[in-house]
Scaffold this active site. Structure first.
Site, mmCIF file in Angstrom:
data_model
loop_
_atom_site.group_PDB
_atom_site.id
_atom_site.type_symbol
_atom_site.label_atom_id
_atom_site.label_comp_id
_atom_site.label_asym_id
_atom_site.label_seq_id
_atom_site.Cartn_x
_atom_site.Cartn_y
_atom_site.Cartn_z
ATOM 1 N N SER A 1 41.541 1.646 9.893
ATOM 2 C CA SER A 1 40.468 1.953 8.951
ATOM 3 C C SER A 1 40.419 0.995 7.765
ATOM 4 O O SER A 1 39.446 1.000 7.014
ATOM 5 C CB SER A 1 40.597 3.389 8.433
ATOM 6 O OG SER A 1 41.643 3.497 7.497
ATOM 7 N N LYS B 1 43.732 4.439 1.692
ATOM 8 C CA LYS B 1 42.284 4.325 1.508
ATOM 9 C C LYS B 1 41.990 3.756 0.118
ATOM 10 O O LYS B 1 42.849 3.740 -0.766
ATOM 11 C CB LYS B 1 41.611 5.698 1.624
ATOM 12 C CG LYS B 1 41.670 6.337 3.008
ATOM 13 C CD LYS B 1 40.803 5.625 4.012
ATOM 14 C CE LYS B 1 40.785 6.363 5.348
ATOM 15 N NZ LYS B 1 42.095 6.315 6.018
#
Length: 205
Positions: A121, A162
């Site tokens: 990701s 993230k």
């Protein structure tokens, strides 16, 4: 035959290979990696490292990569940080805090520990599956920084890497992958920051 500095040709080769690894990868080689690069066994590589240590050209520690060049060959100094397990760059992964290894990192990097990345990701931020992220331990971050976020409580805590985007009444954890969606943390959900990502180590091969 030894040269004017008292080193054999093979010992010079070993010093060169250690320096090459430090410059290219930011870490010294293991005995196995050193032996492979020189076409000798890990035991032979260790023999030469110990000879160089006795001659004052490097310092050997107890861990696989814990060695430091000294004198004229000295490279920027390194220190060891713990590799604590896996962290997800994808869907949150159950947090694993067991000590897997130690990693040498440059002095001044700000890293307190490292985590092994699983998932894709964060590929557009240059963080790939299998990378080791270097983390400065802190419970806060500036908007837009890449963090290790902890979600959940107790035995159900999960960890993910993230980009941190605080917003009104929520926190957005944004992937660096256009194919994936944000993870939105809403009021009442257990959330904390374990640290800020300050670097990445990639092992080749």
């Amino acid at each position: 035959m030894a040269d004017s500095g008292g080193l054999t040709r093979r010992q010079r080769d070993v010093l060169g290979a250690v320096g090459d690894s430090l410059r290219a990868r930011g870490m010294p080689p293991t005995r196995a990696e050193l032996g492979e690069s020189l076409g000798v066994s890990a035991q032979t590589a260790d023999f030469h490292l110990r000879a160089l240590a006795r001659k004052g050209h490097l310092r050997l520690g107890r861990q696989a990569r814990d060695l430091e060049l000294l004198g004229a060959e000295a490279a920027p100094s390194f220190r060891a940080v713990p590799l604590l397990g896996r962290v997800a760059a994808g869907n949150p992964l159950s947090a694993i805090e067991n000590l897997e290894d130690v990693l040498p990192v440059p002095e001044g990097s700000g890293a307190d520990f490292a985590l092994r990345v699983q998932g894709d990701s964060m590929v557009e931020a240059g963080i790939l599956d299998g990378d080791r992220v270097l983390v400065q331990q802190q419970d806060f971050a500036a908007k837009g920084e890449i963090v290790v976020a902890l979600l959940g409580e107790g035995d159900a805590i999960e960890a993910t890497v993230k980009r941190y985007l605080p917003a009104k009444n929520r926190v957005i954890l944004r992937p660096a992958n256009a194919m994936l969606e944000d993870r939105v943390v809403r009021p009442g959900e257990a959330f904390s920051i374990a640290g800020r990502v300050v670097g990445v180590i990639r092992l080749w091969g």
